[in-house]
Design a protein around this motif. Sequence first.
Motif, PDB file in Angstrom:
ATOM      1  N   ALA A  60       0.831  -1.208   0.000  1.00 31.38           N
ATOM      2  CA  ALA A  60       0.000   0.000   0.000  1.00 31.38           C
ATOM      3  C   ALA A  60       0.866   1.258   0.000  1.00 31.38           C
ATOM      4  O   ALA A  60       0.538   2.245  -0.683  1.00 31.38           O
ATOM      5  N   LEU A  61       1.955   1.234   0.737  1.00 29.99           N
ATOM      6  CA  LEU A  61       2.862   2.381   0.744  1.00 29.99           C
ATOM      7  C   LEU A  61       3.475   2.596  -0.634  1.00 29.99           C
ATOM      8  O   LEU A  61       3.582   3.729  -1.107  1.00 29.99           O
ATOM      9  N   VAL A  62       3.868   1.493  -1.277  1.00 26.51           N
ATOM     10  CA  VAL A  62       4.466   1.586  -2.608  1.00 26.51           C
ATOM     11  C   VAL A  62       3.438   2.093  -3.610  1.00 26.51           C
ATOM     12  O   VAL A  62       3.695   3.042  -4.357  1.00 26.51           O
ATOM     13  N   SER A  63       2.253   1.485  -3.629  1.00 29.31           N
ATOM     14  CA  SER A  63       1.243   1.887  -4.618  1.00 29.31           C
ATOM     15  C   SER A  63       0.716   3.294  -4.360  1.00 29.31           C
ATOM     16  O   SER A  63       0.336   3.997  -5.290  1.00 29.31           O
ATOM     17  N   GLY A  64       0.725   3.715  -3.107  1.00 30.07           N
ATOM     18  CA  GLY A  64       0.271   5.069  -2.772  1.00 30.07           C
ATOM     19  C   GLY A  64       1.350   6.125  -2.920  1.00 30.07           C
ATOM     20  O   GLY A  64       1.102   7.311  -2.724  1.00 30.07           O
ATOM     21  N   THR A  66       3.866   6.584  -1.006  1.00 28.18           N
ATOM     22  CA  THR A  66       4.289   7.114   0.292  1.00 28.18           C
ATOM     23  C   THR A  66       5.369   6.259   0.949  1.00 28.18           C
ATOM     24  O   THR A  66       5.655   6.442   2.135  1.00 28.18           O
ATOM     25  N   ALA A  67       5.960   5.365   0.191  1.00 30.68           N
ATOM     26  CA  ALA A  67       7.043   4.546   0.739  1.00 30.68           C
ATOM     27  C   ALA A  67       8.251   5.437   0.996  1.00 30.68           C
ATOM     28  O   ALA A  67       8.683   6.189   0.126  1.00 30.68           O
ATOM     29  N   SER A  68       8.743   5.392   2.211  1.00 29.22           N
ATOM     30  CA  SER A  68       9.920   6.164   2.593  1.00 29.22           C
ATOM     31  C   SER A  68      10.681   5.365   3.640  1.00 29.22           C
ATOM     32  O   SER A  68      10.195   4.356   4.153  1.00 29.22           O
ATOM     33  N   HIS A  69      11.840   5.865   3.976  1.00 29.81           N
ATOM     34  CA  HIS A  69      12.634   5.202   5.006  1.00 29.81           C
ATOM     35  C   HIS A  69      11.830   5.108   6.300  1.00 29.81           C
ATOM     36  O   HIS A  69      11.784   4.058   6.938  1.00 29.81           O
ATOM     37  N   ALA A  70      11.161   6.185   6.660  1.00 27.46           N
ATOM     38  CA  ALA A  70      10.411   6.229   7.922  1.00 27.46           C
ATOM     39  C   ALA A  70       9.208   5.295   7.924  1.00 27.46           C
ATOM     40  O   ALA A  70       8.846   4.747   8.974  1.00 27.46           O
ATOM     41  N   THR A  71       8.592   5.073   6.770  1.00 29.44           N
ATOM     42  CA  THR A  71       7.388   4.233   6.739  1.00 29.44           C
ATOM     43  C   THR A  71       7.694   2.761   6.485  1.00 29.44           C
ATOM     44  O   THR A  71       6.983   1.886   6.983  1.00 29.44           O
ATOM     45  N   VAL A  72       8.739   2.483   5.727  1.00 29.38           N
ATOM     46  CA  VAL A  72       9.032   1.101   5.330  1.00 29.38           C
ATOM     47  C   VAL A  72       9.941   0.383   6.328  1.00 29.38           C
ATOM     48  O   VAL A  72       9.731  -0.809   6.609  1.00 29.38           O
ATOM     49  N   THR A  73      10.909   1.079   6.872  1.00 32.67           N
ATOM     50  CA  THR A  73      11.880   0.429   7.765  1.00 32.67           C
ATOM     51  C   THR A  73      11.232  -0.318   8.927  1.00 32.67           C
ATOM     52  O   THR A  73      11.603  -1.468   9.197  1.00 32.67           O
ATOM     53  N   PRO A  74      10.248   0.265   9.623  1.00 27.50           N
ATOM     54  CA  PRO A  74       9.632  -0.503  10.717  1.00 27.50           C
ATOM     55  C   PRO A  74       8.916  -1.770  10.229  1.00 27.50           C
ATOM     56  O   PRO A  74       8.936  -2.796  10.908  1.00 27.50           O
ATOM     57  N   LEU A  75       8.320  -1.710   9.062  1.00 21.65           N
ATOM     58  CA  LEU A  75       7.623  -2.875   8.514  1.00 21.65           C
ATOM     59  C   LEU A  75       8.614  -3.960   8.098  1.00 21.65           C
ATOM     60  O   LEU A  75       8.368  -5.151   8.328  1.00 21.65           O
ATOM     61  N   ILE A  76       9.721  -3.549   7.513  1.00 26.42           N
ATOM     62  CA  ILE A  76      10.760  -4.520   7.162  1.00 26.42           C
ATOM     63  C   ILE A  76      11.312  -5.142   8.448  1.00 26.42           C
ATOM     64  O   ILE A  76      11.589  -6.339   8.505  1.00 26.42           O
ATOM     65  N   GLY A  77      11.444  -4.341   9.489  1.00 25.76           N
ATOM     66  CA  GLY A  77      11.877  -4.857  10.783  1.00 25.76           C
ATOM     67  C   GLY A  77      10.905  -5.894  11.331  1.00 25.76           C
ATOM     68  O   GLY A  77      11.311  -6.927  11.873  1.00 25.76           O
ATOM     69  N   GLU A  78       9.604  -5.620  11.188  1.00 22.23           N
ATOM     70  CA  GLU A  78       8.587  -6.585  11.630  1.00 22.23           C
ATOM     71  C   GLU A  78       8.672  -7.872  10.823  1.00 22.23           C
ATOM     72  O   GLU A  78       8.537  -8.970  11.375  1.00 22.23           O
ATOM     73  N   LEU A  79       8.874  -7.747   9.525  1.00 23.89           N
ATOM     74  CA  LEU A  79       8.971  -8.920   8.658  1.00 23.89           C
ATOM     75  C   LEU A  79      10.195  -9.762   9.032  1.00 23.89           C
ATOM     76  O   LEU A  79      10.094 -10.993   9.166  1.00 23.89           O
ATOM     77  N   THR A  80      11.316  -9.099   9.230  1.00 26.35           N
ATOM     78  CA  THR A  80      12.528  -9.813   9.627  1.00 26.35           C
ATOM     79  C   THR A  80      12.333 -10.493  10.981  1.00 26.35           C
ATOM     80  O   THR A  80      12.728 -11.651  11.177  1.00 26.35           O
ATOM     81  N   ALA A  81      11.694  -9.796  11.914  1.00 21.86           N
ATOM     82  CA  ALA A  81      11.429 -10.374  13.239  1.00 21.86           C
ATOM     83  C   ALA A  81      10.506 -11.589  13.126  1.00 21.86           C
ATOM     84  O   ALA A  81      10.704 -12.591  13.826  1.00 21.86           O
TER      85      ALA A  81
END
Length: 185
Positions: A60-64, A66-81
Motif C-alpha cells: 500500500a505504501l508503494v502503490s500510494g 508514500t514509501a519512505s525510510h520512515a514508513t518502510v523500515t519498521p515494517l521490514i523490521g517486523e517482517l525480519t522479526a
Amino acid sequence: MFSLRFASLFLLAATLASASPASAPAGLAVVDKRASTADVGTVFTTLKSSTDSILPQIDALVSGGTASHATVTPLIGELTAALNTATASLSSLTVSSKRQTEDEVATVVAGIITEISTTLNGLSGSATVIPALGTLIIAIDVALDELLVGLDVVLTGVVTLVAGLLTSVAVLLGPLGLVIGLLGL
C-alpha cells in the motif's frame, strides 16, 4: 553477491553434514521427521499470518507513493522479526501426533517466499527514497535463508519441494540472493 551465495551454500552443506540424531547445529533440535510435520505446519501458518499483515502494508505504501525510510523500515523490521521468530520456533518443536503433509508445508513456505519476493520487487522502485533498502533486503534474505536451513534440518527434503514449487517464479526471487542459492534456482 557471489560470495554471499557461496557462504550460504557452504553453511547449508555444513549444517546438513552435521545434522544427525545425536548432534544438531547450535540451537536446532533434531526432531523425528514424521512426528513433527504438524508442528512445522503450525510454525509456517503463524508466519503466514504475520506476513499477510505486514506485506499488504508495504504494498500500500508503494502503490500510494508514500514509501519512505520512515514508513518502510519498521515494517521490514517486523517482517525480519517474524522470520526470525519462525526460525526460533523450528528449533523448539515438540513431537505432535497431529500430521500435516510435507507437500502442504512446502506449499505454504513457497507461497510466503513468493509473496515476500513480490513485495520486495515492488519496493525496489523506492530505492531513491529509502537509502538503506539494500541493507533491509539483505536482512530479510539472511533471515529467510536461516529459516529454510532450519526447515531442512527439521524436515529433510522439504526445501527441495519448495524449490520445485518456485521454479516457475524464480525471476521474482531476484532480491533474495541467498535464498536463490540455497534453493538452487
